[in-house]
Scaffold this motif. Structure first.
Motif, PDB file in Angstrom:
ATOM      1  N   ALA A 179      12.961   5.205  -2.223  1.00  0.00           N
ATOM      2  CA  ALA A 179      13.984   4.748  -3.170  1.00  0.00           C
ATOM      3  C   ALA A 179      13.389   4.532  -4.554  1.00  0.00           C
ATOM      4  O   ALA A 179      14.013   4.823  -5.578  1.00  0.00           O
ATOM      5  CB  ALA A 179      14.624   3.456  -2.655  1.00  0.00           C
ATOM      6  N   SER A 180      12.171   4.016  -4.591  1.00  0.00           N
ATOM      7  CA  SER A 180      11.492   3.769  -5.862  1.00  0.00           C
ATOM      8  C   SER A 180      11.181   5.072  -6.590  1.00  0.00           C
ATOM      9  O   SER A 180      11.310   5.170  -7.814  1.00  0.00           O
ATOM     10  CB  SER A 180      10.209   2.976  -5.589  1.00  0.00           C
ATOM     11  OG  SER A 180       9.548   2.647  -6.783  1.00  0.00           O
ATOM     12  N   VAL A 181      10.771   6.084  -5.842  1.00  0.00           N
ATOM     13  CA  VAL A 181      10.496   7.400  -6.429  1.00  0.00           C
ATOM     14  C   VAL A 181      11.764   7.981  -7.043  1.00  0.00           C
ATOM     15  O   VAL A 181      11.753   8.503  -8.162  1.00  0.00           O
ATOM     16  CB  VAL A 181       9.916   8.341  -5.355  1.00  0.00           C
ATOM     17  CG1 VAL A 181       9.925   9.793  -5.827  1.00  0.00           C
ATOM     18  CG2 VAL A 181       8.496   7.923  -4.978  1.00  0.00           C
ATOM     19  N   ARG A 182      12.861   7.875  -6.308  1.00  0.00           N
ATOM     20  CA  ARG A 182      14.126   8.415  -6.821  1.00  0.00           C
ATOM     21  C   ARG A 182      14.576   7.642  -8.064  1.00  0.00           C
ATOM     22  O   ARG A 182      15.112   8.214  -9.021  1.00  0.00           O
ATOM     23  CB  ARG A 182      15.182   8.322  -5.721  1.00  0.00           C
ATOM     24  CG  ARG A 182      16.426   9.180  -5.981  1.00  0.00           C
ATOM     25  CD  ARG A 182      16.152  10.660  -5.748  1.00  0.00           C
ATOM     26  NE  ARG A 182      17.283  11.489  -6.149  1.00  0.00           N
ATOM     27  CZ  ARG A 182      18.326  11.782  -5.368  1.00  0.00           C
ATOM     28  NH1 ARG A 182      18.375  11.291  -4.141  1.00  0.00           N
ATOM     29  NH2 ARG A 182      19.278  12.562  -5.793  1.00  0.00           N
ATOM     30  N   PHE A 236       5.543  -2.378   0.132  1.00  0.00           N
ATOM     31  CA  PHE A 236       6.250  -1.203  -0.363  1.00  0.00           C
ATOM     32  C   PHE A 236       7.730  -1.508  -0.617  1.00  0.00           C
ATOM     33  O   PHE A 236       8.316  -1.002  -1.574  1.00  0.00           O
ATOM     34  CB  PHE A 236       6.147  -0.045   0.630  1.00  0.00           C
ATOM     35  CG  PHE A 236       4.772   0.550   0.767  1.00  0.00           C
ATOM     36  CD1 PHE A 236       3.715   0.152  -0.027  1.00  0.00           C
ATOM     37  CD2 PHE A 236       4.530   1.527   1.719  1.00  0.00           C
ATOM     38  CE1 PHE A 236       2.451   0.708   0.109  1.00  0.00           C
ATOM     39  CE2 PHE A 236       3.273   2.101   1.871  1.00  0.00           C
ATOM     40  CZ  PHE A 236       2.227   1.685   1.064  1.00  0.00           C
ATOM     41  N   THR A 237       8.344  -2.316   0.232  1.00  0.00           N
ATOM     42  CA  THR A 237       9.771  -2.587   0.055  1.00  0.00           C
ATOM     43  C   THR A 237      10.035  -3.626  -1.027  1.00  0.00           C
ATOM     44  O   THR A 237      11.043  -3.534  -1.737  1.00  0.00           O
ATOM     45  CB  THR A 237      10.424  -3.013   1.386  1.00  0.00           C
ATOM     46  OG1 THR A 237       9.770  -4.177   1.899  1.00  0.00           O
ATOM     47  CG2 THR A 237      10.328  -1.902   2.414  1.00  0.00           C
ATOM     48  N   ASP A 238       9.141  -4.608  -1.168  1.00  0.00           N
ATOM     49  CA  ASP A 238       9.283  -5.548  -2.283  1.00  0.00           C
ATOM     50  C   ASP A 238       9.162  -4.809  -3.614  1.00  0.00           C
ATOM     51  O   ASP A 238       9.958  -5.011  -4.537  1.00  0.00           O
ATOM     52  CB  ASP A 238       8.219  -6.644  -2.195  1.00  0.00           C
ATOM     53  CG  ASP A 238       8.553  -7.721  -1.179  1.00  0.00           C
ATOM     54  OD1 ASP A 238       9.700  -7.759  -0.687  1.00  0.00           O
ATOM     55  OD2 ASP A 238       7.657  -8.524  -0.851  1.00  0.00           O
ATOM     56  N   VAL A 239       8.161  -3.964  -3.714  1.00  0.00           N
ATOM     57  CA  VAL A 239       7.974  -3.180  -4.937  1.00  0.00           C
ATOM     58  C   VAL A 239       9.126  -2.190  -5.108  1.00  0.00           C
ATOM     59  O   VAL A 239       9.588  -1.935  -6.229  1.00  0.00           O
ATOM     60  CB  VAL A 239       6.618  -2.450  -4.909  1.00  0.00           C
ATOM     61  CG1 VAL A 239       6.505  -1.447  -6.057  1.00  0.00           C
ATOM     62  CG2 VAL A 239       5.473  -3.456  -4.985  1.00  0.00           C
ATOM     63  N   GLY A 240       9.619  -1.646  -3.989  1.00  0.00           N
ATOM     64  CA  GLY A 240      10.730  -0.699  -4.058  1.00  0.00           C
ATOM     65  C   GLY A 240      11.964  -1.314  -4.695  1.00  0.00           C
ATOM     66  O   GLY A 240      12.598  -0.706  -5.565  1.00  0.00           O
ATOM     67  N   LEU A 241      12.317  -2.530  -4.250  1.00  0.00           N
ATOM     68  CA  LEU A 241      13.479  -3.184  -4.866  1.00  0.00           C
ATOM     69  C   LEU A 241      13.215  -3.472  -6.341  1.00  0.00           C
ATOM     70  O   LEU A 241      14.079  -3.247  -7.194  1.00  0.00           O
ATOM     71  CB  LEU A 241      13.833  -4.478  -4.131  1.00  0.00           C
ATOM     72  CG  LEU A 241      15.063  -5.182  -4.712  1.00  0.00           C
ATOM     73  CD1 LEU A 241      16.329  -4.362  -4.491  1.00  0.00           C
ATOM     74  CD2 LEU A 241      15.222  -6.586  -4.129  1.00  0.00           C
ATOM     75  N   CYS A 245      18.137   0.172  -1.016  1.00  0.00           N
ATOM     76  CA  CYS A 245      16.768  -0.316  -0.861  1.00  0.00           C
ATOM     77  C   CYS A 245      16.716  -1.754  -0.361  1.00  0.00           C
ATOM     78  O   CYS A 245      15.769  -2.144   0.329  1.00  0.00           O
ATOM     79  CB  CYS A 245      16.044  -0.196  -2.202  1.00  0.00           C
ATOM     80  SG  CYS A 245      14.288  -0.605  -2.146  1.00  0.00           S
ATOM     81  N   ARG A 246      17.743  -2.527  -0.656  1.00  0.00           N
ATOM     82  CA  ARG A 246      17.689  -3.955  -0.343  1.00  0.00           C
ATOM     83  C   ARG A 246      17.491  -4.240   1.146  1.00  0.00           C
ATOM     84  O   ARG A 246      16.800  -5.188   1.519  1.00  0.00           O
ATOM     85  CB  ARG A 246      18.980  -4.623  -0.846  1.00  0.00           C
ATOM     86  CG  ARG A 246      19.018  -6.125  -0.632  1.00  0.00           C
ATOM     87  CD  ARG A 246      17.918  -6.831  -1.434  1.00  0.00           C
ATOM     88  NE  ARG A 246      17.904  -8.261  -1.170  1.00  0.00           N
ATOM     89  CZ  ARG A 246      17.162  -8.853  -0.232  1.00  0.00           C
ATOM     90  NH1 ARG A 246      16.368  -8.133   0.546  1.00  0.00           N
ATOM     91  NH2 ARG A 246      17.205 -10.143  -0.071  1.00  0.00           N
ATOM     92  N   ILE A 247      18.070  -3.418   2.013  1.00  0.00           N
ATOM     93  CA  ILE A 247      17.969  -3.672   3.445  1.00  0.00           C
ATOM     94  C   ILE A 247      16.535  -3.524   3.946  1.00  0.00           C
ATOM     95  O   ILE A 247      16.128  -4.137   4.944  1.00  0.00           O
ATOM     96  CB  ILE A 247      18.908  -2.728   4.237  1.00  0.00           C
ATOM     97  CG1 ILE A 247      18.897  -3.068   5.733  1.00  0.00           C
ATOM     98  CG2 ILE A 247      18.506  -1.265   4.043  1.00  0.00           C
ATOM     99  CD1 ILE A 247      19.305  -4.475   6.065  1.00  0.00           C
TER     100      ILE A 247
END
Length: 592
Positions: free
Chosen positions: A307-310, A401-406, A434-436
């Motif tokens: 999600a972060s890449v997109r 990865f998910t914290d940074v992703g959000l 991404c939040r989930i």
């Protein structure tokens, strides 16, 4: 939304310049004959094509239409079944699967990149094949030969999908209190009764059968997690010849209406005397399910990365085209009414932060995947070290990865300004999807507790010392002057990580709450330090060509940005992690 473009140059750079994966594969007997650089590049190229051409184009419509529920049946959005069929026909579900049952047996260093590609194309879509691959992994590892022969080939082929059924309305993290029951039948099968919630892909219309892996308890099972067994429960029973029989006692009671991932069916699944088969040993089900859960936790981390890449690609395209105001140093495009917002420091800060964290986390995903490959394909000390490091870094991958992703999907939204808040541009979908990832497969707070409790305190930091030793070995091997701008801050960071680890372990000896108090901050200190290690390794590989090669030039400049602007984040986190747990517990519950 910008058209998705897979970062193949960066992926190949990591595999073959930074990690020299092709040389590692040649030293591992199970991979030496089946995998080389050309094969790996061809796999990534084909995966990129299907993601860019088949999956990414249906993402927006999937979000808008979502899944629909009608009397126990679910319809996925237009295009999803066709895209899934195309994906399955290419063998992608079995890319890392057991070669004895139709899988391709590829290493995690390749399948992790495959996962990023598909997650970035559309997170909702990625869950259908992703859960199937995870369920197949647990079955391959713990199932009987008969179960594997009957189910794995059809799962790898994408004819049958897979799920994991853990959570109940009253039992999330505390699985020891589940109520789903299993009673033995005379023929060696079991009869399962109970209900599960939040089941991803629990019902759908893209495969002809769904294979549920279900946690349940036998009547005489011990209390708590030691009494959990794992069962395979098909939606349709399977005849001896492999054909589908009658509908099993499995039904979908409803679907959840969610903040994001609208095209992913999240179901309430009821088992009403459903026929199932034991996977692994009686009362050892949680360990068997953790084979899948650990796979899924790394996969969920990669969802955050995707999600972060997109988000970065979307924000970058917008920033280059959006004209607003003038640069502080004077007009950069005097022939236009304004400069692009690329001239503004705050926009560049957000874009560079996204770029540095995406590329750093992708590299860290490769490092963790390398450990998983060594734990699976190597032997002796290399195998043991890989297993230990993979265990240490699984919760890091999921949570960091998910914290940074959000953070980065929100940064992308901020770059777009008002256009990032409305549905038209697609950016807000990335934030919602991404939040989930911070919540499911164990919330990020649980991941932090797993890291600091099971992976750190339980062995007095032994696993962490393996990571620290890897970093120190790299530092010792690179005394050259041109590397010192990266080596010196990396040395300080790893020294700080080691000191913080020791301080927390000592403090926990006198206050049991200290581990929980420090856990989340400690995980992020670890994350920023691990990414610094990755950026130093990338800088080493890029420096020789950085004067003449734009890709390498960008790598070196991004590395400098990371060390100057992002690695210092760890300093405040360290101060917070060292603070006394009493600050959390001195306030009585009634005073909140």
């Amino acid at each position: 939304m910008a058209e998705y473009s897979v970062a193949l140059d960066d992926m190949n750079f990591l595999l073959f310049d930074v990690f020299q994966a092709d040389k590692m594969w040649q030293q591992l007997p199970e991979l030496a004959e089946s995998l080389d650089k050309d094969t790996a590049q061809a796999i990534l190229l084909e995966c990129a094509k299907i993601a860019e051409q088949e999956i990414a184009p249906i993402s927006r419509q999937g979000d808008e239409v979502g899944v629909t529920f009608n009397e126990g049946s679910i319809t996925t959005p237009p295009g999803f079944k066709q895209a899934f069929d195309t994906y399955a026909e290419g063998g992608w579900i079995g890319l890392g699967g057991d070669i004895n049952f139709g899988g391709m047996g590829m290493p995690k260093m390749l399948t992790a990149l495959q996962e990023e590609i598909v997650c970035a194309a559309d997170m909702s879509f990625s869950l259908y094949p992703g859960l199937t691959s995870g369920a197949a992994l647990s079955l391959s590892t713990h199932g009987s030969e008969a179960l594997k022969e009957q189910f794995l080939p059809r799962m790898y082929a994408g004819e049958w999908a897979g799920t994991m059924c853990l959570t109940e309305a009253h039992a999330g993290t505390d699985l020891g209190i589940i109520r789903t029951k299993a009673v033995a039948n005379d023929d060696g099968s079991y009869r399962l009764t109970g209900g599960k919630i939040f089941i991803t892909g629990g019902e759908q219309d893209i495969t002809e059968n769904i294979i549920h892996l279900v946690l349940a308890k036998l009547p005489d099972a011990p209390k708590g997690p030691k009494g959990i067994s794992l069962f395979l429960v098909p939606k349709f029973n399977v005849n001896d010849d492999g054909s589908l029989g009658e509908r099993n006692g499995v039904s979908c009671g409803s679907i959840e209406h969610k903040m994001g991932i609208h095209a992913s069916a999240t179901c309430v699944i009821n088992f009403d005397g459903a026929k199932g088969y034991l996977v692994g040993e009686v009362n050892k089900g949680l360990a068997a399910m953790f084979t899948m859960m650990n796979y899924e936790r790394i996969g969920v981390g990669i969802q955050g990365l995707g999600a972060s890449v997109r988000s970065y690609q979307n924000a970058l395209e917008y920033a280059k085209e959006r004209l607003q105001s003038r640069a502080a140093t004077g007009p950069q495009s005097p022939d236009k009414e304004a400069d692009s917002i690329m001239v503004h420091a705050d926009v560049r800060r957000m874009l560079l932060t996204m770029k540095a964290m995406n590329e750093g986390n992708r590299a860290l995903a490769m490092y963790i995947s390398q450990q998983l490959d060594l734990s699976k394909f190597a032997s002796g000390e290399a195998q043991q070290k890989g297993e230990a490091l993979a265990a240490l870094m699984t919760p890091l991958a999921k949570a960091f990865f998910t914290d940074v992703g959000l953070e980065n999907t929100i940064a992308g939204q901020q770059v777009l300004g008002g256009h990032g808040y409305v549905r038209e541009w697609g950016q807000e979908q990335l934030v919602r999807d991404c939040r989930i990832a911070q919540i499911y497969e164990g919330t990020n707070g649980i991941q932090a507790m797993d890291l600091i409790g099971r992976k750190l305190a339980a062995n007095r930091g032994e696993y962490m010392q393996l990571f620290i030793a890897d970093v120190r070995a790299f530092i010792a091997a690179n005394p050259q002057a041109e590397m010192q701008e990266f080596i010196q801050p990396l040395t300080a960071a790893v020294d700080d990580l080691q000191g913080l680890t020791q301080d927390i372990l000592i403090a926990a000896g006198t206050d049991p709450n200290q581990l929980g108090s420090a856990a989340c901050d400690y995980l992020h200190v670890f994350g920023y330090t691990a990414v610094a290690f990755m950026w130093a390794r990338m800088a080493l590989a890029a420096l020789p060509e950085s004067a003449s090669n734009d890709f390498c030039k960008a790598k070196v400049h991004t590395a400098r940005y990371y060390f100057a602007r992002l690695l210092p984040r760890r300093l405040s986190l360290m101060a917070s992690a060292r603070s006394a747990a009493a600050h959390l517990y001195n306030l009585e519950d009634e005073l909140f």
